[in-house]
Design a protein around this motif. Sequence first.
Motif, PDB file in Angstrom:
ATOM      1  N   UNK A 181       0.777  -1.298   0.040  1.00  0.00           N
ATOM      2  CA  UNK A 181      -0.050  -0.029   0.118  1.00  0.00           C
ATOM      3  C   UNK A 181       0.687   1.213   0.038  1.00  0.00           C
ATOM      4  N   UNK A 182       2.102   1.198   0.680  1.00  0.00           N
ATOM      5  CA  UNK A 182       2.897   2.466   0.648  1.00  0.00           C
ATOM      6  C   UNK A 182       3.937   2.707  -0.761  1.00  0.00           C
ATOM      7  N   UNK A 183       3.844   1.717  -1.826  1.00  0.00           N
ATOM      8  CA  UNK A 183       4.602   2.037  -3.070  1.00  0.00           C
ATOM      9  C   UNK A 183       3.752   3.087  -3.966  1.00  0.00           C
ATOM     10  N   UNK A 184       4.523   3.593  -4.717  1.00  0.00           N
ATOM     11  CA  UNK A 184       3.938   4.751  -5.303  1.00  0.00           C
ATOM     12  C   UNK A 184       2.835   4.588  -6.185  1.00  0.00           C
ATOM     13  N   UNK A 185       2.783   3.158  -6.852  1.00  0.00           N
ATOM     14  CA  UNK A 185       1.906   2.948  -7.699  1.00  0.00           C
ATOM     15  C   UNK A 185       1.903   1.318  -7.970  1.00  0.00           C
ATOM     16  N   UNK A 186       0.926   0.777  -7.879  1.00  0.00           N
ATOM     17  CA  UNK A 186       0.599  -0.981  -7.945  1.00  0.00           C
ATOM     18  C   UNK A 186      -0.454  -1.260  -8.867  1.00  0.00           C
ATOM     19  N   UNK A 187       0.057  -2.195  -9.717  1.00  0.00           N
ATOM     20  CA  UNK A 187      -0.886  -2.738 -10.537  1.00  0.00           C
ATOM     21  C   UNK A 187      -1.325  -4.123 -10.538  1.00  0.00           C
ATOM     22  N   UNK A 188      -2.345  -4.826 -10.569  1.00  0.00           N
ATOM     23  CA  UNK A 188      -2.651  -6.230 -10.507  1.00  0.00           C
ATOM     24  C   UNK A 188      -2.942  -6.574 -12.048  1.00  0.00           C
ATOM     25  N   UNK A 189      -2.118  -7.394 -12.442  1.00  0.00           N
ATOM     26  CA  UNK A 189      -2.178  -8.038 -14.013  1.00  0.00           C
ATOM     27  C   UNK A 189      -2.573  -9.577 -13.665  1.00  0.00           C
ATOM     28  N   UNK A 190      -3.983  -9.648 -14.740  1.00  0.00           N
ATOM     29  CA  UNK A 190      -4.739 -10.773 -14.675  1.00  0.00           C
ATOM     30  C   UNK A 190      -3.839 -11.970 -15.443  1.00  0.00           C
ATOM     31  N   UNK A 191      -3.265 -12.972 -15.367  1.00  0.00           N
ATOM     32  CA  UNK A 191      -2.730 -14.073 -15.722  1.00  0.00           C
ATOM     33  C   UNK A 191      -3.614 -14.586 -16.574  1.00  0.00           C
ATOM     34  N   UNK A 217      -8.143 -25.657 -25.441  1.00  0.00           N
ATOM     35  CA  UNK A 217      -7.868 -25.722 -26.880  1.00  0.00           C
ATOM     36  C   UNK A 217      -6.384 -24.885 -27.223  1.00  0.00           C
ATOM     37  N   UNK A 218      -5.842 -24.407 -25.747  1.00  0.00           N
ATOM     38  CA  UNK A 218      -4.652 -23.886 -25.945  1.00  0.00           C
ATOM     39  C   UNK A 218      -4.739 -22.245 -26.123  1.00  0.00           C
ATOM     40  N   UNK A 219      -6.068 -21.799 -26.052  1.00  0.00           N
ATOM     41  CA  UNK A 219      -6.134 -20.195 -26.198  1.00  0.00           C
ATOM     42  C   UNK A 219      -5.879 -19.871 -24.802  1.00  0.00           C
ATOM     43  N   UNK A 220      -5.198 -18.543 -24.779  1.00  0.00           N
ATOM     44  CA  UNK A 220      -4.780 -17.776 -23.446  1.00  0.00           C
ATOM     45  C   UNK A 220      -5.992 -17.154 -23.213  1.00  0.00           C
ATOM     46  N   UNK A 221      -6.432 -17.301 -21.774  1.00  0.00           N
ATOM     47  CA  UNK A 221      -7.676 -16.608 -21.307  1.00  0.00           C
ATOM     48  C   UNK A 221      -7.349 -16.159 -19.879  1.00  0.00           C
ATOM     49  N   UNK A 222      -7.852 -15.101 -19.704  1.00  0.00           N
ATOM     50  CA  UNK A 222      -7.799 -14.583 -18.108  1.00  0.00           C
ATOM     51  C   UNK A 222      -8.793 -14.980 -17.396  1.00  0.00           C
ATOM     52  N   UNK A 223      -8.822 -15.181 -16.105  1.00  0.00           N
ATOM     53  CA  UNK A 223      -9.847 -15.944 -15.153  1.00  0.00           C
ATOM     54  C   UNK A 223     -11.262 -15.235 -15.370  1.00  0.00           C
ATOM     55  N   UNK A 224     -12.164 -15.889 -15.411  1.00  0.00           N
ATOM     56  CA  UNK A 224     -13.562 -15.304 -15.381  1.00  0.00           C
ATOM     57  C   UNK A 224     -13.986 -15.345 -14.066  1.00  0.00           C
ATOM     58  N   UNK A 225     -14.477 -13.910 -14.000  1.00  0.00           N
ATOM     59  CA  UNK A 225     -15.168 -13.833 -12.582  1.00  0.00           C
ATOM     60  C   UNK A 225     -14.417 -13.384 -11.387  1.00  0.00           C
ATOM     61  N   UNK A 226     -13.040 -13.482 -11.712  1.00  0.00           N
ATOM     62  CA  UNK A 226     -12.165 -13.226 -10.457  1.00  0.00           C
ATOM     63  C   UNK A 226     -11.149 -12.123 -11.051  1.00  0.00           C
ATOM     64  N   UNK A 227     -10.838 -11.230 -10.152  1.00  0.00           N
ATOM     65  CA  UNK A 227     -11.461 -11.022  -8.747  1.00  0.00           C
ATOM     66  C   UNK A 227     -12.763 -10.630  -8.914  1.00  0.00           C
ATOM     67  N   UNK A 228     -13.601 -10.982  -8.041  1.00  0.00           N
ATOM     68  CA  UNK A 228     -15.125 -10.691  -8.054  1.00  0.00           C
ATOM     69  C   UNK A 228     -15.372  -9.079  -7.796  1.00  0.00           C
ATOM     70  N   UNK A 229     -16.196  -8.422  -8.172  1.00  0.00           N
ATOM     71  CA  UNK A 229     -16.549  -7.093  -7.779  1.00  0.00           C
ATOM     72  C   UNK A 229     -16.325  -6.941  -6.308  1.00  0.00           C
TER      73      UNK A 229
END
Length: 232
Positions: free
Chosen positions: A186-196, A202-214
């Motif tokens: 929380x104290x760093x100047x900027x923090x980003x979460x990147x969804x893997x 089928x080998x298609x790259x997909x982000x998680x569905x519904x996570x993180x939840x609202x």
Amino acid sequence: MSADALAVAGLQPFSSVDFPGRLAAVVFLQGCPWRCGYCHNADLQPRGQGGGPRWPALRDWLARRLGRLDGVVFSGGEPTLDPALPAVLDQLREMGYALGLHTAGLAPRRLAALLPRLDWVGLDVKAAPADAGLHDRITGRRGSLHAVRESLALLQRSGVEFECRTTVHPRWFTDADLLRLVSELAAVPRHALQLARLPDEAGTLRAPVGWPSPALLAQARAIRPDLLLRLG
């Protein structure tokens, strides 16, 4: 070491997102000792010369692009491990480029030598700074978090602009893990979460569905209102 020995693995000729506020080329360097399960550049993990253009040709190309580009970012792999990088940064600084670095912070002594040459750093923090167990599971290497904490401390003292970013996915992170991560950074100047993005059947790259939840994202932003969420 001579700049000509730089182990270039690849080049992204233009990016508006890899160096905040800059139009930049991204140079990927070969070699990383960690084995993160979500790594999209696994072919850059083995040590070696790299399959990209040799540095003299790339240097000449960048010299011609100055004015259309105003920054160069080094990524990987883990670019701090390349002993030719300091000499390369010196050449680009002399040309007039702003310089950025993407690093996992695994080599703090090398990072310390590079920081006076840099304008911006993106530090990939794999897990909460006090969660050594999760960090080891993600990287596949035991005891890997100590160096990251040292690198983060270096950046906080350096005066160089930086952001922390963490690639997250429910395969590795529970909701509690994610909230702990956001709280500890929380104290760093900027923090980003990147969804893997992971391959589906089928080998298609997909982000998680519904996570993180609202609801989970709201909890995280109650801790840090300016928390960023990106597609990794």
